[in-house]
Design a protein around this motif. Structure first.
Motif, mmCIF file in Angstrom:
data_model
loop_
_atom_site.group_PDB
_atom_site.id
_atom_site.type_symbol
_atom_site.label_atom_id
_atom_site.label_comp_id
_atom_site.label_asym_id
_atom_site.label_seq_id
_atom_site.Cartn_x
_atom_site.Cartn_y
_atom_site.Cartn_z
ATOM 1 N N VAL A 128 0.913 -0.958 0.074
ATOM 2 C CA VAL A 128 0.101 -0.001 -0.004
ATOM 3 C C VAL A 128 0.720 1.164 0.033
ATOM 4 C CG1 VAL A 128 -1.898 1.341 1.215
ATOM 5 C CG2 VAL A 128 -1.818 -1.346 1.433
ATOM 6 N N PRO A 129 0.765 1.960 -0.831
ATOM 7 C CA PRO A 129 1.379 3.473 -0.907
ATOM 8 C C PRO A 129 0.906 4.276 0.102
ATOM 9 C CG PRO A 129 0.561 2.847 -3.109
ATOM 10 C CD PRO A 129 0.080 1.960 -2.255
ATOM 11 N N LEU A 130 1.797 4.489 1.049
ATOM 12 C CA LEU A 130 1.204 5.137 2.175
ATOM 13 C C LEU A 130 0.749 6.510 2.097
ATOM 14 C CD1 LEU A 130 0.715 4.719 5.569
ATOM 15 C CD2 LEU A 130 3.133 5.533 5.902
ATOM 16 N N LYS A 131 1.597 7.441 1.397
ATOM 17 C CA LYS A 131 1.181 8.699 1.135
ATOM 18 C C LYS A 131 -0.218 8.732 0.423
ATOM 19 C CE LYS A 131 2.395 13.455 -0.278
ATOM 20 N NZ LYS A 131 3.732 14.108 -0.710
ATOM 21 N N VAL A 169 3.872 0.417 2.410
ATOM 22 C CA VAL A 169 3.736 -0.492 3.694
ATOM 23 C C VAL A 169 2.850 -1.673 3.232
ATOM 24 C CG1 VAL A 169 3.815 1.342 5.561
ATOM 25 C CG2 VAL A 169 1.698 0.686 4.470
ATOM 26 N N MET A 170 3.202 -2.993 3.998
ATOM 27 C CA MET A 170 2.225 -4.048 4.088
ATOM 28 C C MET A 170 1.080 -3.985 4.973
ATOM 29 S SD MET A 170 3.938 -5.519 1.766
ATOM 30 C CE MET A 170 2.876 -7.174 1.539
ATOM 31 N N ASP A 207 -3.907 -5.198 15.590
ATOM 32 C CA ASP A 207 -3.595 -6.510 16.176
ATOM 33 C C ASP A 207 -3.451 -7.454 15.289
ATOM 34 O OD1 ASP A 207 -2.400 -5.474 18.502
ATOM 35 O OD2 ASP A 207 -4.048 -6.058 19.724
ATOM 36 N N LYS A 208 -4.687 -7.644 14.532
ATOM 37 C CA LYS A 208 -4.958 -8.692 13.551
ATOM 38 C C LYS A 208 -4.067 -8.500 12.224
ATOM 39 C CE LYS A 208 -9.738 -9.208 15.139
ATOM 40 N NZ LYS A 208 -9.476 -10.761 15.555
ATOM 41 N N LEU A 209 -3.741 -7.003 11.918
ATOM 42 C CA LEU A 209 -2.817 -6.880 10.605
ATOM 43 C C LEU A 209 -1.409 -6.951 11.149
ATOM 44 C CD1 LEU A 209 -4.846 -3.633 9.347
ATOM 45 C CD2 LEU A 209 -4.661 -6.015 8.361
ATOM 46 N N GLY A 210 -0.999 -7.056 12.388
ATOM 47 C CA GLY A 210 0.407 -7.266 12.763
ATOM 48 C C GLY A 210 1.125 -5.550 12.750
ATOM 49 N N HIS A 211 0.099 -5.018 13.018
ATOM 50 C CA HIS A 211 0.783 -3.646 13.315
ATOM 51 C C HIS A 211 0.739 -3.265 14.714
ATOM 52 C CE1 HIS A 211 0.106 -3.632 9.043
ATOM 53 N NE2 HIS A 211 -1.049 -2.903 9.069
ATOM 54 N N GLN A 212 1.772 -2.298 15.128
ATOM 55 C CA GLN A 212 1.830 -1.851 16.721
ATOM 56 C C GLN A 212 1.256 -0.569 16.847
ATOM 57 O OE1 GLN A 212 5.992 -2.049 18.104
ATOM 58 N NE2 GLN A 212 5.280 -1.518 20.366
ATOM 59 N N LEU A 213 0.317 -0.474 17.759
ATOM 60 C CA LEU A 213 -0.046 0.961 18.036
ATOM 61 C C LEU A 213 0.137 1.703 19.202
ATOM 62 C CD1 LEU A 213 -2.292 3.066 17.017
ATOM 63 C CD2 LEU A 213 -4.044 1.563 18.333
ATOM 64 N N LEU A 214 0.741 2.813 19.082
ATOM 65 C CA LEU A 214 1.207 3.410 20.325
ATOM 66 C C LEU A 214 0.710 4.929 20.200
ATOM 67 C CD1 LEU A 214 5.187 2.597 19.988
ATOM 68 C CD2 LEU A 214 3.524 1.386 21.559
ATOM 69 N N ILE A 215 0.256 5.191 21.855
ATOM 70 C CA ILE A 215 -0.326 6.563 21.967
ATOM 71 C C ILE A 215 0.350 7.192 23.019
ATOM 72 C CG2 ILE A 215 -2.854 7.775 22.558
ATOM 73 C CD1 ILE A 215 -4.066 5.589 21.824
ATOM 74 N N THR A 216 0.863 8.501 22.654
ATOM 75 C CA THR A 216 1.336 9.319 23.700
ATOM 76 C C THR A 216 0.815 10.652 23.706
ATOM 77 O OG1 THR A 216 2.868 10.217 21.930
ATOM 78 C CG2 THR A 216 3.698 8.163 23.503
ATOM 79 N N SER A 217 0.447 11.557 24.670
ATOM 80 C CA SER A 217 -0.445 12.539 25.153
ATOM 81 C C SER A 217 0.145 13.273 26.114
ATOM 82 C CB SER A 217 -1.899 12.149 25.026
ATOM 83 O OG SER A 217 -2.511 13.166 24.903
#
Length: 327
Positions: free
Chosen positions: A181-184, A215-216, A303-313
């Motif tokens: 997938v072209p991210l932009k 990205v995959m 999680d199902k796609l194998g991506h990691q999600l982080l949140i900072t605030s």
């Protein structure tokens, strides 16, 4: 019932023993050993040993056979441990493990149904607001405010998309197709789709992503993720003329996507819980439009796609969403 079941179970064994005894006596008879008294004695001893063996075997299995020959009234009846032989003890252990798996599946199903029920209740309650606003707009005598109507329609569309995505999560693997997938391109498509949202809230997106960054992922689910993050960022940016920064960098074998807003930020006490289902937090209670499911669903998809999600605030300075893609 226990005796009947035991006899049925060992009938073939008893027949085999009788045939074997007769076979051995026949061999002795053909060999010239023809003492009738000895033959009768041998048969009697054989029968006595066989019957003693079967009686002892029945006594060891009696309670277990009685249990399985009577239909249980409660689950506790089925889980009682009555076996005294290795075979039946292993059978009981197997049944106990099977029941644990059954309990786990039932609890998971109950939790899913409970979550779906609670989500639908909150979602219906939330959708009443734009419907009520549209009714009020239609009742006004002056010319219809198309801008206000469009805003409410957009809220309805986002709500419908949310409930459809939540329903499809149960069969996620059937609806997933990983590819390059072209991210932009994906980001710009979502920015354009949310153009009215940016204009209405006077928030300006600033995108800095290389054209050749790939990205995959699954394009459909990725679009939902990006749309959810953009919507949240704009919704919790209460002051006008703020910016939404969307950037991405390649770090070794990973691509890091950053979506940073200049909104109200998330309190530290809420931050560890923002991705739990139905958690609205302090900011969600302020707007009164949050179901508490957006970030939870986003986390599930990542999680199902194998991506990691982080949140900072940081309160008063904004929130940053980071999605890490495996290359």
């Amino acid at each position: 019932m226990a005796v009947k079941l035991f006899v049925k179970e060992h009938l073939s064994y008893l027949i085999f023993q009788i045939v074997l005894t007769l076979f051995l006596l026949s061999l002795f008879w053909l060999d010239g050993f023809r003492s009738v008294t000895t033959a009768i004695y041998a048969i009697a001893i054989s029968l006595l040993l066989i019957i003693s063996f079967l009686v002892l075997r029945y006594m060891l299995r009696r309670r277990y056979l009685a249990k399985i020959s009577t239909l249980p009234q409660t689950m506790e009846d089925a889980l009682q441990k009555n076996a005294k032989t290795m075979e039946y003890m292993e059978t009981e252990r197997y049944l106990h493990e099977l029941y644990k798996l059954y309990q786990h599946e039932v609890q998971a199903l109950y939790a899913t149904q409970s979550r779906q029920y609670k989500f639908m209740n909150q979602w219906v309650h939330q959708m009443k607001t734009p419907v009520s606003v549209l009714e009020l707009l239609l009742q006004q005598e002056e010319e219809l405010d198309k801008k206000s109507v469009q805003e409410e329609v957009e809220r309805l569309k986002r709500g419908l998309e949310m409930v459809l995505v939540n329903a499809r999560l149960e069969n996620f693997s059937d609806d997933m197709q990983i590819g390059k997938v072209p991210l932009k391109s994906a980001i710009m498509s979502n920015v354009n789709d949310n153009k009215r949202l940016f204009i209405a809230n006077r928030v300006f997106p600033e995108v800095k992503i290389d054209e050749d960054l790939i990205v995959m992922s699954d394009i459909k689910w990725l679009n939902f993720l990006i749309g959810q993050f953009i919507t949240n960022a704009v919704k919790y940016t209460f002051e006008p003329n703020k910016k939404l920064y969307i950037t991405a960098v390649q770090k070794e074998q990973h691509v890091h996507l950053f979506i940073r807003d200049e909104g109200v930020g998330i309190p530290k006490s809420d931050l560890p819980r923002v991705m739990k289902p139905f958690f609205t937090g302090e900011n969600g209670r302020k707007t009164g439009e949050s179901t508490g499911m957006g970030l939870y669903i986003a986390k599930e998809i990542c999680d199902k796609l194998g991506h990691q999600l982080l949140i900072t605030s940081e309160v008063g300075k904004g929130t940053q969403i980071e999605v890490i893609f495996q290359s």
